[in-house]
Design an enzyme around this catalytic site. Structure first.
Site, PDB file in Angstrom:
ATOM      1  N   LYS A 187       0.839  -1.194   0.000  1.00 30.63           N
ATOM      2  CA  LYS A 187       0.000   0.000   0.000  1.00 30.63           C
ATOM      3  C   LYS A 187       0.878   1.249   0.000  1.00 30.63           C
ATOM      4  O   LYS A 187       1.817   1.357   0.820  1.00 30.63           O
ATOM      5  CB  LYS A 187      -0.903  -0.002   1.241  1.00 30.63           C
ATOM      6  CG  LYS A 187      -2.013  -1.035   1.153  1.00 30.63           C
ATOM      7  CD  LYS A 187      -2.911  -0.776  -0.028  1.00 30.63           C
ATOM      8  CE  LYS A 187      -4.180  -1.573   0.021  1.00 30.63           C
ATOM      9  NZ  LYS A 187      -5.029  -1.332  -1.151  1.00 30.63           N
ATOM     10  N   ASP A 198      -0.150  -0.213  -4.629  1.00 28.43           N
ATOM     11  CA  ASP A 198      -1.541   0.242  -4.769  1.00 28.43           C
ATOM     12  C   ASP A 198      -1.714   1.540  -3.994  1.00 28.43           C
ATOM     13  O   ASP A 198      -1.549   1.560  -2.771  1.00 28.43           O
ATOM     14  CB  ASP A 198      -2.485  -0.834  -4.224  1.00 28.43           C
ATOM     15  CG  ASP A 198      -3.955  -0.443  -4.343  1.00 28.43           C
ATOM     16  OD1 ASP A 198      -4.250   0.626  -4.922  1.00 28.43           O
ATOM     17  OD2 ASP A 198      -4.812  -1.207  -3.854  1.00 28.43           O
ATOM     18  N   GLU A 230      -1.170   0.190  -9.128  1.00 32.59           N
ATOM     19  CA  GLU A 230      -2.643   0.150  -9.068  1.00 32.59           C
ATOM     20  C   GLU A 230      -3.201   1.468  -8.537  1.00 32.59           C
ATOM     21  O   GLU A 230      -2.713   1.969  -7.516  1.00 32.59           O
ATOM     22  CB  GLU A 230      -3.052  -1.011  -8.154  1.00 32.59           C
ATOM     23  CG  GLU A 230      -4.559  -1.134  -7.903  1.00 32.59           C
ATOM     24  CD  GLU A 230      -4.900  -2.440  -7.158  1.00 32.59           C
ATOM     25  OE1 GLU A 230      -4.264  -3.484  -7.431  1.00 32.59           O
ATOM     26  OE2 GLU A 230      -5.797  -2.412  -6.304  1.00 32.59           O
ATOM     27  N   ASP A 247      -8.763  -0.247 -10.154  1.00 38.54           N
ATOM     28  CA  ASP A 247      -9.454  -1.031  -9.113  1.00 38.54           C
ATOM     29  C   ASP A 247     -10.802  -0.381  -8.801  1.00 38.54           C
ATOM     30  O   ASP A 247     -11.799  -0.648  -9.476  1.00 38.54           O
ATOM     31  CB  ASP A 247      -8.549  -1.149  -7.876  1.00 38.54           C
ATOM     32  CG  ASP A 247      -9.236  -1.853  -6.715  1.00 38.54           C
ATOM     33  OD1 ASP A 247     -10.281  -2.487  -6.934  1.00 38.54           O
ATOM     34  OD2 ASP A 247      -8.755  -1.759  -5.557  1.00 38.54           O
ATOM     35  N   LYS A 286     -12.897  -7.952  -8.310  1.00 40.30           N
ATOM     36  CA  LYS A 286     -13.203  -8.282  -6.916  1.00 40.30           C
ATOM     37  C   LYS A 286     -14.594  -8.882  -6.877  1.00 40.30           C
ATOM     38  O   LYS A 286     -15.584  -8.178  -7.154  1.00 40.30           O
ATOM     39  CB  LYS A 286     -13.136  -7.023  -6.041  1.00 40.30           C
ATOM     40  CG  LYS A 286     -11.719  -6.489  -5.882  1.00 40.30           C
ATOM     41  CD  LYS A 286     -11.652  -5.303  -4.946  1.00 40.30           C
ATOM     42  CE  LYS A 286     -10.204  -4.894  -4.703  1.00 40.30           C
ATOM     43  NZ  LYS A 286     -10.074  -3.622  -3.975  1.00 40.30           N
ATOM     44  N   GLN A 323     -11.267  -7.138  -1.281  1.00 42.48           N
ATOM     45  CA  GLN A 323     -11.981  -6.008  -0.668  1.00 42.48           C
ATOM     46  C   GLN A 323     -11.887  -6.119   0.860  1.00 42.48           C
ATOM     47  O   GLN A 323     -12.788  -5.732   1.576  1.00 42.48           O
ATOM     48  CB  GLN A 323     -13.442  -5.998  -1.153  1.00 42.48           C
ATOM     49  CG  GLN A 323     -14.105  -4.627  -0.993  1.00 42.48           C
ATOM     50  CD  GLN A 323     -15.401  -4.518  -1.752  1.00 42.48           C
ATOM     51  OE1 GLN A 323     -15.420  -4.703  -2.959  1.00 42.48           O
ATOM     52  NE2 GLN A 323     -16.494  -4.217  -1.069  1.00 42.48           N
TER      53      GLN A 323
HETATM   54  C1  MUC Z   1      -7.439  -2.538  -2.522  1.00 44.05           C
HETATM   55  O1  MUC Z   1      -7.031  -3.208  -3.459  1.00 44.05           O
HETATM   56  O2  MUC Z   1      -7.642  -1.360  -2.730  1.00 44.05           O
HETATM   57  C2  MUC Z   1      -8.718  -1.338   0.163  1.00 44.05           C
HETATM   58  C3  MUC Z   1      -9.951  -0.808   0.067  1.00 44.05           C
HETATM   59  C4  MUC Z   1     -10.762  -1.703  -0.628  1.00 44.05           C
HETATM   60  O3  MUC Z   1     -11.946  -1.589  -0.929  1.00 44.05           O
HETATM   61  O4  MUC Z   1     -10.037  -2.789  -0.977  1.00 44.05           O
HETATM   62  C5  MUC Z   1      -8.755  -2.701  -0.378  1.00 44.05           C
HETATM   63  C6  MUC Z   1      -7.655  -3.188  -1.185  1.00 44.05           C
HETATM   64 MG    MG Z   2      -6.767  -1.467  -4.848  1.00 42.98          MG
END
Ligand code: MUC
Ligand code: MG
Length: 366
Positions: free
Chosen positions: A162, A191, A217, A242, A266, A294
Site C-alpha cells: 500500500k 496500490d 494500481e 481497481d 473483486k 476487498q
Molecule cells: C485494494 O485493493 O484497494 C482497500 C480498500 C478496498 O476496498 O479494498 C482494499 C484493497
Molecule cells: Mg486497490
C-alpha cells in the site's frame, strides 16, 4: 430450485492488527452474511464486506437494501434464472457489495443443487491460485518482518504494497526496504488507493524504477482524466484500475480512454455474474487481470479463489487471497489453508462453505 428466503445477517469480528491504506483503515470486519434458501431446503451463503470510504456502503445499509429492495426482487425466481436475477438487481445503480453477495449466495445454492462446484460451473480451468498478500501502512522494518512471516509461514512470494502517503518518500523507502530485505525472488506491486496526484505518482514510480515492480494500481484518481492518462502512458508496467472499475462499462471507459492497462476483479463487488462479464471484457480488450481483495473474510476469499480458478486469465497472476489471516476469527467451520503459497478452491458442491453455527451466534450483531 425456487428461492424462498433471503437473509442478511450483520456480524463483527476484530482484526488482530488493523489494515491501513490511503483511503481508510479497517479495525473490525463489520460484514454481512447473506443466506439464500430454496424450496428444496438448500442454503447458499456469501459474505458482503462494506467499504464505506470507497463505495459508500455500510453494514447497516447492506442489511437494509437487501431486506427492503433486493430480497423481494429474487424470491420466487428459480436459481437458474441468473440473467433475470442480474437484470432485476442491475436496476439499482449502486450498492455493488450487497448485490454481489446475493448473487454469489445464489450461485452457491445452484452448485449445491446441481452437484458441481462453483468453479466447475463458471469455467473449471483449475482448482487453485497463487496467493498475493497485501501489506498495509507501517514502518519499513515492520512491513519487511510481516512479508518475511508470510513467506516463511505460508510460502507467499507476491506482495501488494500500500502506497499513497505524503511525502512519497515514506512509501518508496518501504518498497526499497522490501526489495532489499526479500531479494529478487519475490514479486512486488504497489496500490495507491487514489492517494497521490498523477505527478506525485510519476515521481514515485521514477524513484522506484530500479525495484522491478510488476504493476501499479490506482495511484491517482480516475477522475483526474487527462493527468491520469498522461501518467499511464509513461509507465513501463501495467496500471491496474481497481475502485474506478466497478462495472463492465467503467472497464471499457478506463481502458479505451488510456487510463488503465489492467483490471482488478473483486468478487466482493461484482459477484460471479458480473465478474464473469468483466473477465470476458478484459479478455476481449487484451488487458491483464488481478483477482483483488476487498478485505474479505474467509468466505469472501473462498469466493475469490472459486472465481479466479475458473479461468486461465484470472488464475495466471497471484490473487489477493490472504488478508483474512489478520482477523482474530472467522465464520467458516473448516478454515482456509494457504500452503506453499497457494490456496485451493473447495471441490464443492457449490462453494463448499459450511458456516459454524456457534461462531455465527457469537459474532452476529442482530
Ligand atoms: C485494494 O485493493 O484497494 C482497500 C480498500 C478496498 O476496498 O479494498 C482494499 C484493497
Ligand atoms: Mg486497490
Amino acid at each position: 430450485m425456487k428461492i424462498t428466503q433471503v437473509e442478511a445477517i450483520p456480524f463483527a469480528i476484530p482484526y488482530r492488527k488493523p489494515l491501513k491504506f490511503a483511503s481508510g483503515e479497517v479495525h473490525v470486519a463489520e460484514h454481512v452474511l447473506v443466506r439464500v434458501t430454496t424450496d428444496d431446503g438448500v442454503v447458499g451463503v456469501a459474505e458482503a464486506p462494506p467499504r464505506p470510504f470507497t463505495y459508500g456502503e455500510t453494514q447497516a445499509g447492506i442489511v437494509a437494501v437487501i431486506d427492503t429492495i433486493f430480497a423481494g426482487q429474487v424470491v420466487g425466481l428459480d436459481l437458474v434464472e441468473r440473467e433475470q436475477i442480474h437484470a432485476r438487481l442491475s436496476r439499482t445503480v449502486g450498492n455493488p457489495t450487497a448485490k454481489a453477495a446475493l448473487d454469489m449466495a445464489i450461485w452457491d445454492a445452484l452448485g449445491q443443487s446441481l452437484g458441481y462446484s462453483v468453479t466447475e460451473l463458471l469455467g473449471g480451468y483449475t482448482d487453485r491460485m497463487r496467493v498475493s498478500h497485501m501489506l498495509g501502512f507501517d514502518e519499513p522494518a515492520a512491513m519487511v518482518a510481516e512479508a518475511e512471516r508470510m513467506r516463511d509461514t505460508y510460502g507467499i512470494t507476491t506482495f501488494k504494497v500500500k502506497v499513497g502517503r505524503r511525502p512519497v518518500r515514506l512509501d518508496t523507502e518501504v518498497v526499497r526496504a522490501l526489495r532489499v530485505g526479500l531479494g529478487d525472488e519475490v514479486e512486488l506491486y504497489v496500490d495507491g488507493n487514489r492517494g497521490w496526484s498523477a505527478s506525485e505518482s510519476a515521481r514515485a514510480m521514477k524513484e522506484m524504477a530500479d525495484l522491478d515492480l510488476t504493476f501499479a494500481e490506482e495511484l491517482c484518481p480516475a477522475d483526474d482524466v487527462v493527468s491520469r492518462r498522461w501518467l499511464v502512458q509513461q509507465l513501463d508496467v501495467p496500471f491496474i484500475a481497481d475502485e474506478s472499475v466497478v462495472t463492465p462499462a467503467e472497464v471499457t471507459r478506463e481502458v479505451l480512454g488510456g487510463s488503465a492497462t489492467a483490471v482488478s476483479i473483486k468478487t466482493a463487488r461484482t459477484g460471479f455474474t458480473a465478474s464473469r462479464r468483466v473477465h470476458h471484457l478484459a479478455e476481449g480488450l487484451g488487458v491483464e487481470v488481478v483477482m483483488g481483495n476487498q478485505i474479505d473474510g474467509q468466505l469472501g476469499s473462498l469466493c475469490s479463489v472459486a472465481f479466479g480458478s475458473a479461468f486461465e486469465l484470472t488464475s495466471r497472476r497471484a490473487g489477493e487471497l490472504s488478508n483474512f489471516l489478520d482477523m482474530t476469527d472467522d465464520l467458516l467451520a473448516e478454515p482456509l489453508d494457504i500452503r506453499g503459497g497457494q490456496l485451493v478452491a473447495r471441490s464443492g458442491p457449490g462453494l463448499g462453505a459450511a458456516i459454524d453455527p456457534d461462531k455465527l451466534a457469537r459474532y452476529r450483531q442482530d
